[in-house]
Scaffold this motif. Sequence first.
Motif, PDB file in Angstrom:
ATOM      1  N   GLU A  87       5.407  44.418  26.248  1.00  0.00           N
ATOM      2  CA  GLU A  87       4.851  43.096  25.941  1.00  0.00           C
ATOM      3  C   GLU A  87       4.832  42.821  24.438  1.00  0.00           C
ATOM      4  O   GLU A  87       3.841  42.355  23.877  1.00  0.00           O
ATOM      5  CB  GLU A  87       3.449  42.963  26.525  1.00  0.00           C
ATOM      6  CG  GLU A  87       3.424  43.070  28.042  1.00  0.00           C
ATOM      7  CD  GLU A  87       2.033  42.906  28.613  1.00  0.00           C
ATOM      8  OE1 GLU A  87       1.069  42.888  27.807  1.00  0.00           O
ATOM      9  OE2 GLU A  87       1.908  42.783  29.842  1.00  0.00           O
ATOM     10  N   LYS A  88       5.944  43.147  23.799  1.00  0.00           N
ATOM     11  CA  LYS A  88       6.102  42.849  22.385  1.00  0.00           C
ATOM     12  C   LYS A  88       6.941  41.589  22.207  1.00  0.00           C
ATOM     13  O   LYS A  88       7.855  41.321  23.003  1.00  0.00           O
ATOM     14  CB  LYS A  88       6.791  44.012  21.668  1.00  0.00           C
ATOM     15  CG  LYS A  88       5.902  45.221  21.443  1.00  0.00           C
ATOM     16  CD  LYS A  88       4.922  44.968  20.309  1.00  0.00           C
ATOM     17  CE  LYS A  88       4.126  46.212  19.981  1.00  0.00           C
ATOM     18  NZ  LYS A  88       3.173  45.975  18.865  1.00  0.00           N
ATOM     19  N   LYS A  89       6.639  40.829  21.143  1.00  0.00           N
ATOM     20  CA  LYS A  89       7.419  39.637  20.859  1.00  0.00           C
ATOM     21  C   LYS A  89       8.846  40.031  20.486  1.00  0.00           C
ATOM     22  O   LYS A  89       9.059  40.924  19.666  1.00  0.00           O
ATOM     23  CB  LYS A  89       6.788  38.852  19.710  1.00  0.00           C
ATOM     24  CG  LYS A  89       7.521  37.555  19.395  1.00  0.00           C
ATOM     25  CD  LYS A  89       6.862  36.820  18.242  1.00  0.00           C
ATOM     26  CE  LYS A  89       7.631  35.543  17.905  1.00  0.00           C
ATOM     27  NZ  LYS A  89       7.024  34.823  16.762  1.00  0.00           N
ATOM     28  N   ILE A  90       9.806  39.374  21.107  1.00  0.00           N
ATOM     29  CA  ILE A  90      11.215  39.695  20.871  1.00  0.00           C
ATOM     30  C   ILE A  90      11.739  38.875  19.694  1.00  0.00           C
ATOM     31  O   ILE A  90      11.762  37.640  19.752  1.00  0.00           O
ATOM     32  CB  ILE A  90      12.059  39.425  22.128  1.00  0.00           C
ATOM     33  CG1 ILE A  90      11.604  40.338  23.275  1.00  0.00           C
ATOM     34  CG2 ILE A  90      13.537  39.639  21.840  1.00  0.00           C
ATOM     35  CD1 ILE A  90      12.273  40.038  24.593  1.00  0.00           C
ATOM     36  N   PHE A 128      15.728  44.899  24.661  1.00  0.00           N
ATOM     37  CA  PHE A 128      15.084  43.719  25.259  1.00  0.00           C
ATOM     38  C   PHE A 128      14.195  44.135  26.429  1.00  0.00           C
ATOM     39  O   PHE A 128      13.072  43.628  26.586  1.00  0.00           O
ATOM     40  CB  PHE A 128      16.146  42.723  25.729  1.00  0.00           C
ATOM     41  CG  PHE A 128      16.582  41.755  24.678  1.00  0.00           C
ATOM     42  CD1 PHE A 128      15.723  40.767  24.215  1.00  0.00           C
ATOM     43  CD2 PHE A 128      17.858  41.814  24.130  1.00  0.00           C
ATOM     44  CE1 PHE A 128      16.119  39.864  23.230  1.00  0.00           C
ATOM     45  CE2 PHE A 128      18.264  40.920  23.152  1.00  0.00           C
ATOM     46  CZ  PHE A 128      17.391  39.949  22.699  1.00  0.00           C
ATOM     47  N   ILE A 129      14.690  45.053  27.251  1.00  0.00           N
ATOM     48  CA  ILE A 129      13.906  45.514  28.405  1.00  0.00           C
ATOM     49  C   ILE A 129      12.638  46.231  27.944  1.00  0.00           C
ATOM     50  O   ILE A 129      11.539  45.993  28.464  1.00  0.00           O
ATOM     51  CB  ILE A 129      14.763  46.440  29.294  1.00  0.00           C
ATOM     52  CG1 ILE A 129      15.866  45.640  29.976  1.00  0.00           C
ATOM     53  CG2 ILE A 129      13.894  47.135  30.347  1.00  0.00           C
ATOM     54  CD1 ILE A 129      16.872  46.486  30.733  1.00  0.00           C
ATOM     55  N   LEU A 166      13.078  47.229  36.093  1.00  0.00           N
ATOM     56  CA  LEU A 166      13.552  47.246  34.712  1.00  0.00           C
ATOM     57  C   LEU A 166      13.721  48.669  34.190  1.00  0.00           C
ATOM     58  O   LEU A 166      14.688  48.980  33.477  1.00  0.00           O
ATOM     59  CB  LEU A 166      12.573  46.473  33.818  1.00  0.00           C
ATOM     60  CG  LEU A 166      12.506  44.956  34.068  1.00  0.00           C
ATOM     61  CD1 LEU A 166      11.430  44.319  33.200  1.00  0.00           C
ATOM     62  CD2 LEU A 166      13.861  44.302  33.794  1.00  0.00           C
ATOM     63  N   TYR A 168      10.087  43.824  26.595  1.00  0.00           N
ATOM     64  CA  TYR A 168       9.424  43.105  27.697  1.00  0.00           C
ATOM     65  C   TYR A 168       8.378  43.997  28.363  1.00  0.00           C
ATOM     66  O   TYR A 168       7.265  43.545  28.680  1.00  0.00           O
ATOM     67  CB  TYR A 168      10.459  42.655  28.716  1.00  0.00           C
ATOM     68  CG  TYR A 168       9.872  41.925  29.908  1.00  0.00           C
ATOM     69  CD1 TYR A 168       9.621  40.557  29.843  1.00  0.00           C
ATOM     70  CD2 TYR A 168       9.562  42.611  31.076  1.00  0.00           C
ATOM     71  CE1 TYR A 168       9.068  39.889  30.926  1.00  0.00           C
ATOM     72  CE2 TYR A 168       9.006  41.953  32.163  1.00  0.00           C
ATOM     73  CZ  TYR A 168       8.768  40.593  32.087  1.00  0.00           C
ATOM     74  OH  TYR A 168       8.219  39.938  33.163  1.00  0.00           O
ATOM     75  N   LYS A 210       8.571  44.593  39.524  1.00  0.00           N
ATOM     76  CA  LYS A 210       9.499  44.204  38.460  1.00  0.00           C
ATOM     77  C   LYS A 210       9.641  45.284  37.397  1.00  0.00           C
ATOM     78  O   LYS A 210      10.743  45.569  36.934  1.00  0.00           O
ATOM     79  CB  LYS A 210       9.024  42.896  37.822  1.00  0.00           C
ATOM     80  CG  LYS A 210       9.986  42.354  36.758  1.00  0.00           C
ATOM     81  CD  LYS A 210       9.493  41.064  36.157  1.00  0.00           C
ATOM     82  CE  LYS A 210       9.510  39.945  37.183  1.00  0.00           C
ATOM     83  NZ  LYS A 210       9.132  38.639  36.554  1.00  0.00           N
ATOM     84  N   ASN A 211       8.521  45.924  37.004  1.00  0.00           N
ATOM     85  CA  ASN A 211       8.593  46.954  35.975  1.00  0.00           C
ATOM     86  C   ASN A 211       9.421  48.150  36.431  1.00  0.00           C
ATOM     87  O   ASN A 211      10.154  48.755  35.645  1.00  0.00           O
ATOM     88  CB  ASN A 211       7.187  47.408  35.583  1.00  0.00           C
ATOM     89  CG  ASN A 211       6.473  46.371  34.722  1.00  0.00           C
ATOM     90  OD1 ASN A 211       7.058  45.361  34.343  1.00  0.00           O
ATOM     91  ND2 ASN A 211       5.207  46.611  34.430  1.00  0.00           N
TER      92      ASN A 211
END
Length: 731
Positions: free
Chosen positions: A331-334, A324-325, A294, A328, A290-291
Amino acid sequence: MFMKFEKWLETVPALKFCIALIIGILIGSSLQFNIFVLFILLVLLIILNVATKNQIYIFVLIFLFGIFKANLDFHQFSKTTLHEIPDSKNFEYTFRGTIADYPQYLDDNVRFIFESAYLISENDSIKITGNILATLWKNKFSKEEQPMPQLQIGDYVELTGKFSSPKPPSNPFEFNYRKYLYMHDIYKTLTLSSFDNVKVLDHNRGSFIFSKIINPARNYSEQILDKNYKGDNRGFIKGLITGNRTGISDEMKTSFIDTGIMHIIAVSGLNVAYVILLITLCLSILRLPKNYILVTTIPLLILYCLFTGATPSIVRATTMGILFIIAYLIEKKIVFYNIVAVSAIVILVYDSKQLFDAGFILSFVSLISMVFIYETVFRQVENKIFKYRFTNNFLFRWLFLLIVISTAAIIGTIPVSASYFGKISIVSIAANIIAVPVSNFVLATGFLQILVSLFSDYLSNIISYTNNFAMNILSFIIDWLSSLKFAFIEFYKFNIVNLIFTYIILILLATMRKENFVFRLSVTVILCAGIFLSNYNFNKTESITFLDAKNDDAVVVNADTKNLILYSDKDKNSFDRVVIPYLKKSENGNSNIFINVNKPNSLSVGTIYNLSDDLKIYMLSPAQGEINNASAIIKYRNENILYLNSINPASTKYFFVSYKDLLTDNITYISKNDSLFSYDLVQSDIYFTSNNKLNGKLSIEENTSFINLNETGAVVLKMNDGEMKFYDWRN
C-alpha cells in the motif's frame, strides 16, 4: 522554477541514486582502479553512513559502488582462462561444456553461447572457463543430408572446431562485432565445419527450472508456432511471444528500422501486462484472494522472463511489473520515475555493461519519453481537445491516445535511433498507428492460440488464419511505407555529445513556459550551436582510404569536397555493403567520381586527375593487352601509393618498367593479392623482397613498403603538414 524542480527531486530519491550509479559506472568503465582500494573505501563509506546517516555520504557510496562494479565487469571478470589459449589456424580444438542460451536455428547453421568447462587433448583434459560463441555449419561438401542437431539450453556437449578471437571491424564506421560480443562477456568464437562436430554427452545439465519447466514450455510453444506460420510471419510472432527473432529476414528488419517500428518485435512491457492479466484471470477462477493472486504472479513473471531469454527490455518490464505489485501489496504510493529508476538499478547492479547496450537504452528511453512528454506537453493539448462534444467517442479517444503516445516515444528515441541505426524515420508515426495495434492483437491472440492448442487444434488453426491475415496486411503496408523516397533520413554523425545535448534540448522545450521562454530558448540555441560545432570538421585534410571490400578492391581518394573512387565490381554486394556506406558516413565531400577499374572507359586509362596542387592520380594500364583493366599511381608530393588492380606477378615487371619515371620517390604498395607478397621483382633500381613480415606489413628495400589488406583491414592515410601519415582509425 528551480524550487519546483528541487521539490520534485525529493519525491524521486531512487532516480537520484540511479543517476549517481550511472555516473560511477561511466567513470569505472573508462578508468581502471585498484579493486582492493575501492573495496576498502566502500567498507569505510558503509560504516560512515551507518554512523552519520548523511544523505551526501549515501550518494558518494552509490557513486563509488558504480565505479567498483564497472571495474569488476569491465576489467576483472572479463579475464577468463580462455584468454590463455592461442587461436587455432590450421588445426582444431575440442571443448566440453554447457549450452548457456537458446540455440538459434538458421537455414544452414546453428548458433549458441557455449560455457566452456574443459579443453580436451589426446592424453588429458584442461579446465578452461569462459563463454564462447559457437557456430555449427552444415557440411556443404557432404554427399549425405545432414540433419540439424537437436540442442537445448543446459545440454552438456563436446565441440570440435576452429578457435579464434572475434575480428575487429575491417573498415571505418563498420559495426564493431567484437565490441558487441565483449559487452556480452563473449571473448572467443568456435566455428564447426560440420554438424557431425558436435556430440551431446548429456541432457538437462542446467537447473531444474530450465530442464523441467521452461524448456518444455518453450519447445511446445515454438512447435505450435512453427506448425501454423511460415516465413517472416513465423519469425515475427515467435519474436513477439518467445523473444526468438532469428526467423525474421534481414529485409523485414530493414523495413522495420526504416519505418521506425523495430521496437514492436521486442519482448517488453506489453508482454508482461498480458502475462499478469492471464495469470490473474486463471487464478481468479479458483476464487483466491487478490493478494494471494498477486504474490503468485511474481514467480510466474520471473519464469516468463527466463522463458523469453531475459533480454534487457523484458528484464526491465518484469522488474517494473514486480515493483508495481509489491507497491500495491504494501500500500505504497506508486511513483513512476522511482519504479523506473529501481528497475535500472537492479539491472545495472547485476551487470553494469547493460548501460551501453542498445536494447537497454531504447527500452528505458522510450518508456520515459512516453510518460514525460505526455505529461508535460500532450496532457494540456488533451484537456483542450476533449472539451468538444465530438471527442466523447471511444474510438476517437483511443486513436488520439495511440497517436500521442507513439509520437512521444518517437520523439524520445530519435537521438538513440540516429546514433545506433543512422536513420531517422519520417513515416514512423503513420507506421506505428498501424503496427502497434496489429502487433498487440497478434501478441494477445498468439498467447491465446498456444493455450487453446492444449484443448483444440481446430480453434488453434482458426486463430492462426486470423493472425496470418493480419500480419500479411501489416507487412504489405510497412513494405510500402519503407519504399517511399521520403520514408527516412540517413543521419550518421550522431555522437555522444549530440546525444546528451539533444536530450537536454528536448527537456528544455517540453518544460518551456511563458515565464522561462526567453532563457530556455537562449540555452536551446547555444546547445544547437554546440551540436553543429561538434559535428563540423575544422581540420579538413586530404586523405586516401583503401577499403577492405572483401573480394573486391576499393580506394577512396579525398581532397576538399571531392571524392575519387576506384572500385572493382566483381561482387556488387561488396560495393553496396562497404563503399556506399563509407561514403555516406565519412566526413568527406559529397562530389563523387566513380571509376570502375574492371571496365575503364576511354577517359580512364591515361587520364590524370588533379584533385589538388599536391594530390594527383595517374590512371594506367597494368600490362599490355589488358584493356579491360586499369590501375593507378596516387602521388602526394614525393610520396607514391600504388594501386594495382588484379595484377599478376608477370605483369608487375611490365608495370614498373613502363612507369618507372613516375616511381622515383617513396613507394607504398597496398594490395589484397597475397601472391604478390611472395614474388621477388628485380628491375632497374627497384628491389622487392618478402622478408621481415610483421603484423601484415613487410619491410622492403629502402623507402618502399608493402601492406596486405587481407591482414591489416582498411588502411587510411592522411596528409598533415605536407606529409602523408598513416591514421589509426580504430582508436
